[in-house]
Design an enzyme around this catalytic site. Sequence first.
Site, mmCIF file in Angstrom:
data_model
loop_
_atom_site.group_PDB
_atom_site.id
_atom_site.type_symbol
_atom_site.label_atom_id
_atom_site.label_comp_id
_atom_site.label_asym_id
_atom_site.label_seq_id
_atom_site.Cartn_x
_atom_site.Cartn_y
_atom_site.Cartn_z
ATOM 1 N N GLY A 1 1.992 2.112 10.738
ATOM 2 C CA GLY A 1 2.916 3.232 10.606
ATOM 3 C C GLY A 1 3.549 3.665 11.918
ATOM 4 O O GLY A 1 4.171 4.717 11.995
ATOM 5 N N GLU B 1 -5.838 -5.152 10.226
ATOM 6 C CA GLU B 1 -4.804 -4.164 10.502
ATOM 7 C C GLU B 1 -5.119 -3.433 11.807
ATOM 8 O O GLU B 1 -5.953 -2.511 11.810
ATOM 9 C CB GLU B 1 -4.736 -3.131 9.378
ATOM 10 C CG GLU B 1 -4.435 -3.726 8.021
ATOM 11 C CD GLU B 1 -3.810 -2.691 7.108
ATOM 12 O OE1 GLU B 1 -2.682 -2.905 6.688
ATOM 13 O OE2 GLU B 1 -4.451 -1.649 6.861
ATOM 14 N N SER C 1 3.054 -2.372 10.376
ATOM 15 C CA SER C 1 4.509 -2.360 10.554
ATOM 16 C C SER C 1 5.180 -3.688 10.213
ATOM 17 O O SER C 1 6.160 -4.087 10.836
ATOM 18 C CB SER C 1 4.868 -1.911 11.974
ATOM 19 O OG SER C 1 4.408 -0.584 12.201
ATOM 20 N N GLU D 1 -7.305 4.523 7.323
ATOM 21 C CA GLU D 1 -7.150 5.958 7.003
ATOM 22 C C GLU D 1 -8.377 6.470 6.266
ATOM 23 O O GLU D 1 -8.776 7.629 6.433
ATOM 24 C CB GLU D 1 -5.861 6.162 6.193
ATOM 25 C CG GLU D 1 -4.626 5.961 7.074
ATOM 26 C CD GLU D 1 -3.407 5.428 6.358
ATOM 27 O OE1 GLU D 1 -3.353 5.491 5.117
ATOM 28 O OE2 GLU D 1 -2.503 4.929 7.056
ATOM 29 N N HIS E 1 -9.616 0.905 4.276
ATOM 30 C CA HIS E 1 -8.389 1.114 5.046
ATOM 31 C C HIS E 1 -8.717 2.051 6.211
ATOM 32 O O HIS E 1 -9.559 2.953 6.078
ATOM 33 C CB HIS E 1 -7.308 1.712 4.145
ATOM 34 C CG HIS E 1 -5.960 1.723 4.799
ATOM 35 N ND1 HIS E 1 -5.606 2.678 5.721
ATOM 36 C CD2 HIS E 1 -4.908 0.879 4.690
ATOM 37 C CE1 HIS E 1 -4.370 2.418 6.147
ATOM 38 N NE2 HIS E 1 -3.925 1.331 5.532
ATOM 39 N N GLY F 1 2.570 -1.053 4.371
ATOM 40 C CA GLY F 1 2.690 0.354 4.003
ATOM 41 C C GLY F 1 4.146 0.748 3.833
ATOM 42 O O GLY F 1 4.755 0.553 2.786
ATOM 43 N N GLY F 2 4.724 1.298 4.901
ATOM 44 C CA GLY F 2 6.068 1.883 4.840
ATOM 45 C C GLY F 2 7.113 1.004 4.169
ATOM 46 O O GLY F 2 7.857 1.474 3.294
ATOM 47 N N ASN G 1 0.867 -1.175 0.000
ATOM 48 C CA ASN G 1 0.000 0.000 0.000
ATOM 49 C C ASN G 1 0.907 1.230 0.000
ATOM 50 O O ASN G 1 1.449 1.599 1.034
ATOM 51 C CB ASN G 1 -0.893 -0.013 1.248
ATOM 52 C CG ASN G 1 -1.755 1.234 1.342
ATOM 53 O OD1 ASN G 1 -1.877 1.986 0.375
ATOM 54 N ND2 ASN G 1 -2.346 1.461 2.505
ATOM 55 N N TRP G 2 1.055 1.812 -1.171
ATOM 56 C CA TRP G 2 1.949 2.977 -1.285
ATOM 57 C C TRP G 2 1.322 4.233 -0.676
ATOM 58 O O TRP G 2 2.001 5.227 -0.485
ATOM 59 C CB TRP G 2 2.269 3.249 -2.750
ATOM 60 C CG TRP G 2 3.210 2.276 -3.390
ATOM 61 C CD1 TRP G 2 3.656 1.081 -2.895
ATOM 62 C CD2 TRP G 2 3.852 2.427 -4.667
ATOM 63 N NE1 TRP G 2 4.516 0.485 -3.780
ATOM 64 C CE2 TRP G 2 4.650 1.289 -4.875
ATOM 65 C CE3 TRP G 2 3.801 3.403 -5.667
ATOM 66 C CZ2 TRP G 2 5.408 1.107 -6.042
ATOM 67 C CZ3 TRP G 2 4.551 3.225 -6.824
ATOM 68 C CH2 TRP G 2 5.349 2.082 -6.998
ATOM 69 N N LYS G 3 0.036 4.196 -0.426
ATOM 70 C CA LYS G 3 -0.697 5.374 0.061
ATOM 71 C C LYS G 3 -0.438 6.569 -0.877
ATOM 72 O O LYS G 3 -0.283 6.368 -2.080
ATOM 73 C CB LYS G 3 -0.321 5.691 1.508
ATOM 74 C CG LYS G 3 -0.364 4.464 2.417
ATOM 75 C CD LYS G 3 -0.291 4.809 3.865
ATOM 76 C CE LYS G 3 -0.140 3.530 4.674
ATOM 77 N NZ LYS G 3 -0.329 3.725 6.091
HETATM 78 C C1 PEP Z 1 -0.972 0.062 5.912
HETATM 79 O O1 PEP Z 1 -0.952 1.218 5.524
HETATM 80 O O2 PEP Z 1 -1.868 -0.676 5.533
HETATM 81 C C2 PEP Z 1 0.093 -0.392 6.792
HETATM 82 C C3 PEP Z 1 -0.012 -1.572 7.341
HETATM 83 O O3 PEP Z 1 1.142 0.476 6.999
HETATM 84 P P1 PEP Z 1 2.538 0.128 7.720
HETATM 85 O O4 PEP Z 1 3.028 -1.163 7.131
HETATM 86 O O5 PEP Z 1 3.421 1.275 7.403
HETATM 87 O O6 PEP Z 1 2.258 -0.027 9.180
#
Ligand code: PEP
Length: 254
Positions: free
Chosen positions: A175, A169, A215, A99, A97, A236-237, A9-11
């Site tokens: 994040g 999640e 994470s 967010e 998601h 994500g990250g 997930n590049w967001k």
């Molecule tokens: C996400 O955005 O779905 C996510 C899990 O982010 P991260 O891996 O950065 O925690």
Amino acid sequence: MRKQIAAANWKMNLSKNEADSLLDQLVASELNLSENQSAIFAVPAIYIPLAIQKLAGKQQMFVAAQNCHQKANGAYTGEIAASMYASVGVNHIVLGHSERREFFAESDSLLAEKTEAVLAIGSTPIFCCGEPLSIREAGTQNSFVEAQLKNALFQLSADQIIKVVIAYEPIWAIGTGKTATSAQAQEIHAYIRSVFASKYGQTVADQISILYGGSVKAANAKEIFSQPDVDGGLVGGASLIATEFTAIINALKS
Ligand code: PEP
């Protein structure tokens, strides 16, 4: 055998040049995806044509959208329908998601509509659920997540639900660098599967891929993915770093 999936997930990250370079590095990486494994890249919508072009001909690698509108078409300025994504070769769509739930007020009932819209055109929803820290601290995460699933997905038939990918999640792990332990992940993934089993039967529940997100990185992916009810991750990250995400893909169960 359930599909094992590493979803990026590049967001709302990366310039065009950075996206170009990351995709080049990923394509050049040593990836050994077997038939029941997939790597999925949810890139910002504007980079979808670029990602499709870069991943053309790559087995088990797919481009995804990060959201879609619930209607098939119409006067919804700025929005993109699931069928529009499908028409350019995008058949996976991340929905709900945390967010989007938090910053765009997406409710379970709206997500029910979006999920049906995605399934109606034969695409795959990657449906996100998960609890905030206060709920985890109160120890009521199972009932919280169960309500999210029931409210948004229980109107679906068994044939439909097996086409949905679930991403659990915990919001407190997104994040933040905090990860659920593999035992915590396994416990709630098994619970989520039992929620589907009670509605649709064990055979159906056993076919649903349930991804963990929060994470995930190269250093912890193998341990988390090794849990019996964890079928990969939504990342994500770490998905913005080619070496990290390549290692995460290669940590999938075969
Ligand atoms: C996400 O955005 O779905 C996510 C899990 O982010 P991260 O891996 O950065 O925690």
